[in-house]
Design an enzyme around this catalytic site. Structure first.
Site, short mmCIF file in Angstrom:
data_model
loop_
_atom_site.label_atom_id
_atom_site.label_comp_id
_atom_site.label_asym_id
_atom_site.label_seq_id
_atom_site.Cartn_x
_atom_site.Cartn_y
_atom_site.Cartn_z
N HIS A 87 58.48 36.21 11.67
CA HIS A 87 59.64 35.92 10.81
C HIS A 87 59.25 35.69 9.35
O HIS A 87 60.11 35.73 8.47
CB HIS A 87 60.47 34.75 11.38
CG HIS A 87 59.98 33.40 10.99
ND1 HIS A 87 59.23 32.62 11.83
CD2 HIS A 87 60.14 32.68 9.85
CE1 HIS A 87 58.96 31.47 11.22
NE2 HIS A 87 59.49 31.49 10.02
N ASP A 133 57.87 35.71 18.14
CA ASP A 133 57.59 35.45 16.73
C ASP A 133 56.07 35.40 16.50
O ASP A 133 55.46 34.33 16.39
CB ASP A 133 58.25 34.11 16.33
CG ASP A 133 58.31 33.93 14.84
OD1 ASP A 133 58.00 34.88 14.11
OD2 ASP A 133 58.66 32.80 14.40
N GLY A 225 57.85 26.31 5.55
CA GLY A 225 56.61 26.68 4.84
C GLY A 225 55.38 26.55 5.72
O GLY A 225 54.32 27.05 5.39
N SER A 227 55.40 27.66 8.82
CA SER A 227 55.45 28.76 9.78
C SER A 227 54.21 29.62 9.75
O SER A 227 53.63 29.84 8.68
CB SER A 227 56.65 29.65 9.49
OG SER A 227 57.78 29.04 10.01
#
Ligand code: ARG
Length: 313
Positions: A87, A133, A225, A227
């Site tokens: 993502h 993801d 942030g 991720s």
């Protein structure tokens, strides 16, 4: 006298080899932290509710930069590959992506950036549910592995009960209310892995490719942030090697009571990683038990040393 001199050189050679081996093997054995003496322990609220992290303790953590700004976190799998979240790369052109590694402070001058050659997103990534993801970044030139730049191990163990001492790191925002502060210093927070039945109850959108982790105390979590960064743990039986169990993916707010953070379950993607890395011509082979070859080769060298000692006596 001459005989003793010959014996001394005979002893010196294996000793030098042993030292050289010990130094060089530390550079590529995955999941090993460095025992830095000067770890900062100030209790600044961060990641959310975390503390400043020293890169020597999380040497696999990298920052993914887009046009020079921090975009997401990632982790070193090998000298060629970085693991992150799909993502993060929505409508992003990989020619402007770079990674920084071996650093815990984004404000350091003269940082070395490494260009990304290829971005591989999971073909079944669902941008609504955030299922699958996961993303792989192939670098243009290999990373210079060593102290503060060490790959993380991965494992196919999917039973969450086998893990303990789990941590997340990132340069994501450190507070959710008021002005959103993005730290320049890497942050860490310790979290517990939760049972998937309980997670599915509080977060019904959870899929079987996700796991959730949080703390009893509110206000401790990954946040915007962070991720793509790694959730790492020790095996209950091996406290020295670190494994990546999850990838920071999503959450409903950050650090809210009874709302844990959600992570991509890495153990579900090892076959995909193996296949993609081989297809790209830079195969990544994961070690089932990385501490074992180190110990075995150590014994082999000691044995060799003993034999040479006997021969030179
Ligand atoms: N989606 C966020 C990112 O892009 C990560 C959010 C994690 N949230 C959480 N509560 N653990 O950085």
């Amino acid at each position: 006298m001459k005989r003793w001199k010959g014996r001394r050189t005979g002893l010196l050679l294996p000793l030098v080899l042993l030292l050289f081996w010990a130094y060089s093997s530390l550079a590529w054995i995955c999941g090993q932290e460095m025992h830095a003496r000067s770890q900062q322990q100030n209790s600044v609220s961060a990641i959310v509710g975390g503390k400043p992290a020293n890169i020597s303790k999380f040497p696999w953590h990298v920052g993914i930069m887009y046009h020079g700004n921090h975009l997401c976190g990632g982790s070193i799998l090998s000298e060629w590959w970085v693991l992150s979240a799909s993502h993060c790369f929505d409508q992003i052109n990989n020619s402007n992506l770079e990674i920084i590694y071996g650093r815990d402070d984004l404000s350091t001058e003269n940082m070395t950036y490494q260009k990304v050659d290829k971005l591989i997103l999971h073909p079944k990534f669902d941008d609504w549910l955030l299922d699958n993801d996961i993303a792989l970044l192939l670098l243009k030139t290999p990373l210079n592995l060593g102290i503060n730049r060490i790959p993380i191990c991965v494992s196919d163990l999917s039973d969450l009960q086998l893990w303990k001492n789990c941590w997340v790191t990132g340069w994501g925002i450190t507070n959710v209310s008021g002005i959103k502060i993005q730290p320049t210093k890497l942050q860490k927070v310790q979290v517990d892995l939760y049972r998937s039945d309980w997670c599915g109850y509080v977060l019904p959108q959870l899929t079987k490719n996700m796991l959730c982790a949080g703390t009893q105390d509110t206000g401790k979590d990954a946040c915007q942030g962070d991720s793509g960064g790694a959730l790492v743990c020790n095996k209950k039986k091996n406290k020295t090697t670190w494994y990546q169990v999850g990838i920071v993916s999503w959450g409903l707010g950050c650090g809210k009571k009874n709302l844990p953070g959600v992570y991509t379950k890495v153990s579900h993607y090892l076959k995909w990683i193996t296949k993609q890395t081989a297809k790209a011509g830079k195969p990544y082979v994961y070690e089932q038990n990385s501490a074992c070859p180190l110990v075995l080769s150590c014994w082999a060298i000691l044995f060799l040393y003993f034999v040479m000692f006997l021969l030179t006596w």
